[in-house]
Design an enzyme around this catalytic site. Structure first.
Site, short mmCIF file in Angstrom:
data_model
loop_
_atom_site.label_atom_id
_atom_site.label_comp_id
_atom_site.label_asym_id
_atom_site.label_seq_id
_atom_site.Cartn_x
_atom_site.Cartn_y
_atom_site.Cartn_z
N ASN A 1 -23.80 12.07 -4.66
CA ASN A 1 -24.18 13.31 -5.44
C ASN A 1 -25.81 13.02 -5.72
OD1 ASN A 1 -21.07 14.52 -6.43
ND2 ASN A 1 -22.31 15.08 -4.58
N ASP B 1 -14.62 21.43 -4.88
CA ASP B 1 -15.56 21.76 -3.98
C ASP B 1 -15.84 22.99 -3.90
OD1 ASP B 1 -17.51 21.13 -2.12
OD2 ASP B 1 -16.26 20.78 -0.41
C1 FPP Z 1 -18.54 20.70 -5.93
O1 FPP Z 1 -19.25 21.71 -5.53
C2 FPP Z 1 -18.90 20.21 -7.30
C3 FPP Z 1 -19.48 19.13 -7.85
C4 FPP Z 1 -20.08 18.30 -6.98
C5 FPP Z 1 -19.59 18.91 -9.35
C6 FPP Z 1 -18.33 19.09 -10.03
C7 FPP Z 1 -18.63 19.67 -11.51
C8 FPP Z 1 -17.83 20.74 -12.20
C9 FPP Z 1 -16.75 21.16 -11.47
C10 FPP Z 1 -18.45 21.07 -13.33
C11 FPP Z 1 -17.44 20.64 -14.31
C12 FPP Z 1 -17.08 19.00 -14.66
C13 FPP Z 1 -17.40 18.52 -15.81
C14 FPP Z 1 -16.65 17.11 -15.87
C15 FPP Z 1 -17.45 19.07 -17.07
P1 FPP Z 1 -20.39 21.79 -4.54
O2 FPP Z 1 -21.75 21.98 -5.56
O3 FPP Z 1 -20.41 20.53 -3.67
O4 FPP Z 1 -20.36 23.24 -4.03
P2 FPP Z 1 -20.86 23.53 -2.27
O5 FPP Z 1 -19.97 22.56 -1.36
O6 FPP Z 1 -20.28 24.97 -2.15
O7 FPP Z 1 -22.12 23.19 -2.46
#
Ligand code: FPP
Length: 241
Positions: free
Chosen positions: A64, A16
């Site tokens: 998501n 996260d």
């Molecule tokens: C959370 O940060 C992240 C995600 C929902 C996506 C996860 C994806 C990756 C880590 C990219 C790499 C993965 C692969 C399989 C290539 P958020 O967007 O929820 O952050 P926030 O809570 O600060 O908005």
């Protein structure tokens, strides 16, 4: 710092804080996802070095899809690009990759790439790397129970058992996570591996996922090693065992 004799067999991670990491730097959210992919690469490598046998990460939840279309498209493109670029390296390093979740909602081409990566890496024995995509813990449990019921003859009255539910989860045949890590401070499970984390030790760090690299992983493992896992028993029983 890390005791090589007490390495968790299975680590699960709620990655996260990509968006917050980017915002703090005045960058678009997708820059956080791109850097997050670098963290994933570093953490996977570190898990292999430590001797962790299963790494399970939450890459895309069933919720998501509600994000802006441009961000969802970017994430799906990132999954595809990573498969194209890195599957050969996974094979060379004997890493078995699984894409687990309801894959049917993804574009056909991405589904084919995921299936191809799983097929090509299936002989990997050093670590099993589960990437949970379009995954939700409740949906997984409902699906598990429906599969059990669907396979039964009409009128068959036996009750559903824990073992049966376990055997129909995406993670069937794997040990439950010993350690669940969540980055970016939030004290929530967010519908991740609801069944499997029943006895997992939970570790939450303030670091955003793009800043979570090998050193942070070792810190989490060391914190896990300081905990006493009781599985419902008393401290005395655990110490005597
Ligand atoms: C959370 O940060 C992240 C995600 C929902 C996506 C996860 C994806 C990756 C880590 C990219 C790499 C993965 C692969 C399989 C290539 P958020 O967007 O929820 O952050 P926030 O809570 O600060 O908005």
């Amino acid at each position: 710092m890390v005791d090589p004799l007490k390495i968790p067999q299975h680590i699960a991670i709620i990655m996260d804080g990509n968006g917050r990491w980017a915002k703090q730097r005045g960058l678009p959210r997708i820059a956080g996802h791109r850097e997050g992919a670098e963290s994933l690469r570093a953490v996977l490598r570190a898990c292999i070095e430590l001797g962790v046998k299963y790494l399970t990460v939450y890459a895309f939840s069933t919720e998501n899809w509600r994000r802006p279309k441009a961000e969802v498209d970017f994430l799906l493109d990132l999954f595809a690009l990573t498969i194209d670029r890195e599957t050969d390296e996974l094979i060379d390093n004997q890493i078995k990759v699984n894409y687990l979740g309801d894959l049917s909602k993804f574009p056909k081409e991405l589904q084919a790439k995921m299936a191809g990566a799983m097929e090509r890496t299936k002989k990997g024995t050093r670590i099993t790397f589960n990437i949970m995509v379009n995954y939700g813990g409740r949906a997984e449990l409902v699906e598990s129970v429906n599969q059990i019921i669907g396979a039964r003859d009409k009128g068959q009255g036996a009750k559903v058992t824990e073992e049966e539910i376990q055997e129909h989860l995406y993670t069937r045949g794997m040990p439950d996570p010993d350690l669940l890590i969540r980055t970016a401070s939030e004290l929530r499970v967010s519908n991740f591996l609801l069944w499997q984390i029943a006895y997992s030790e939970i570790y939450v760090t303030d670091l955003c996922w793009p800043d979570f690299r090998k050193e942070a992983l070792c810190e989490a493992v060391a914190a896990y090693q300081r905990r006493l896992r009781k599985f419902g028993q008393t401290e005395e029983q655990v110490s005597a065992a």
